[in-house]
Design a protein around this motif. Structure first.
Motif, PDB file in Angstrom:
ATOM      1  N   ARG A   1      69.302  44.566  -4.558  1.00  0.00           N
ATOM      2  CA  ARG A   1      68.590  45.753  -5.065  1.00  0.00           C
ATOM      3  C   ARG A   1      67.373  46.068  -4.193  1.00  0.00           C
ATOM      4  NH1 ARG A   1      66.511  46.604 -11.284  1.00  0.00           N
ATOM      5  NH2 ARG A   1      65.616  48.658 -10.947  1.00  0.00           N
ATOM      6  N   GLY A   2      66.678  45.029  -3.730  1.00  0.00           N
ATOM      7  CA  GLY A   2      65.537  45.226  -2.824  1.00  0.00           C
ATOM      8  C   GLY A   2      65.970  45.830  -1.501  1.00  0.00           C
TER       9      GLY A   2
ATOM     10  N   ALA B   1      66.494  50.676   1.982  1.00  0.00           N
ATOM     11  CA  ALA B   1      67.408  51.569   2.702  1.00  0.00           C
ATOM     12  C   ALA B   1      67.269  53.005   2.199  1.00  0.00           C
ATOM     13  CB  ALA B   1      68.847  51.084   2.560  1.00  0.00           C
ATOM     14  N   ASP B   2      67.198  53.173   0.873  1.00  0.00           N
ATOM     15  CA  ASP B   2      67.044  54.511   0.304  1.00  0.00           C
ATOM     16  C   ASP B   2      65.722  55.140   0.731  1.00  0.00           C
ATOM     17  OD1 ASP B   2      69.485  54.218  -0.943  1.00  0.00           O
ATOM     18  OD2 ASP B   2      68.632  53.825  -2.939  1.00  0.00           O
ATOM     19  N   ALA B   3      64.657  54.364   0.682  1.00  0.00           N
ATOM     20  CA  ALA B   3      63.336  54.871   1.079  1.00  0.00           C
ATOM     21  C   ALA B   3      63.340  55.267   2.550  1.00  0.00           C
ATOM     22  CB  ALA B   3      62.262  53.819   0.809  1.00  0.00           C
ATOM     23  N   ARG B   4      63.982  54.452   3.373  1.00  0.00           N
ATOM     24  CA  ARG B   4      64.069  54.750   4.812  1.00  0.00           C
ATOM     25  C   ARG B   4      64.818  56.064   5.029  1.00  0.00           C
ATOM     26  NH1 ARG B   4      65.892  50.019   6.095  1.00  0.00           N
ATOM     27  NH2 ARG B   4      63.827  49.108   6.184  1.00  0.00           N
TER      28      ARG B   4
ATOM     29  N   GLU C   1      62.550  41.621   4.469  1.00  0.00           N
ATOM     30  CA  GLU C   1      63.741  42.170   5.108  1.00  0.00           C
ATOM     31  C   GLU C   1      63.789  41.764   6.589  1.00  0.00           C
ATOM     32  OE1 GLU C   1      65.902  46.431   4.998  1.00  0.00           O
ATOM     33  OE2 GLU C   1      63.899  46.469   5.898  1.00  0.00           O
ATOM     34  N   ARG C   2      62.655  41.799   7.236  1.00  0.00           N
ATOM     35  CA  ARG C   2      62.606  41.502   8.671  1.00  0.00           C
ATOM     36  C   ARG C   2      62.623  40.010   8.984  1.00  0.00           C
ATOM     37  NH1 ARG C   2      58.044  45.986  10.121  1.00  0.00           N
ATOM     38  NH2 ARG C   2      59.452  47.758  10.080  1.00  0.00           N
ATOM     39  N   ARG C   3      61.974  39.215   8.133  1.00  0.00           N
ATOM     40  CA  ARG C   3      61.797  37.793   8.452  1.00  0.00           C
ATOM     41  C   ARG C   3      62.629  36.846   7.619  1.00  0.00           C
ATOM     42  NH1 ARG C   3      55.852  36.632  10.582  1.00  0.00           N
ATOM     43  NH2 ARG C   3      55.467  38.608  11.636  1.00  0.00           N
TER      44      ARG C   3
END
Length: 145
Positions: free
Chosen positions: A98-99, A104-107, A45-47
């Motif tokens: 989906r990933g 996002a949901d976990a955050r 997600e970040r890279r």
């Protein structure tokens, strides 16, 4: 022999950070993603898209560990493998929609948990945490050993 004040602080901080991280992992444990898999997803997600070798180096694990984890993540529809347009021999791992949604949901769940716990603290405790947050973030500025 007495220990230095920084040693006490380091011990206390280690205990709190470890326990908090464990509690936050339990908040999202029902999604079936292991801590290693979650770390891979967050790195992607970040890279952005990365090769298996790059992922292994960033995650500091052996390439076979990455391969197994990526296989499982792909089976769950959380990542996909794509060929490099310039060099078809290179495969990159990319986060799927989906990933992104899972992260996002976990955050959101972890943030809600922390908000609830922060509300239970006194205003003075919340102010102390707010004042310490920038210094805690600076702990991460140094390169890992």
């Amino acid at each position: 022999m007495s220990r230095a004040p920084t040693t006490h602080l380091a011990d206390d901080l280690l205990m709190v950070v470890t326990r908090l991280a464990r509690r936050l992992r339990r908040v999202v444990a029902a999604d079936g993603v292991t801590p290693t898999q979650r770390s891979i997803l967050t790195t992607l997600e970040r890279r952005g898209p990365l090769t298996h070798g790059d992922l292994a180096a960033i995650e500091r694990v052996r390439p076979p560990t990455i391969t197994v984890a990526v296989d499982r993540l792909q089976e769950q529809g959380l990542v996909d493998r794509t060929r490099d347009d310039q060099d078809r021999r290179i495969t990159r791992v990319v986060l799927t929609d989906r990933g992104h949604a899972l992260l996002a949901d976990a955050r959101k769940e972890r943030t809600a948990f922390l908000e609830q716990r922060l509300r239970a603290l006194t205003p003075a405790d919340r102010a102390a945490i707010a004042a310490a947050a920038p210094a805690l973030a600076r702990l991460l500025d140094e390169p890992e050993p």
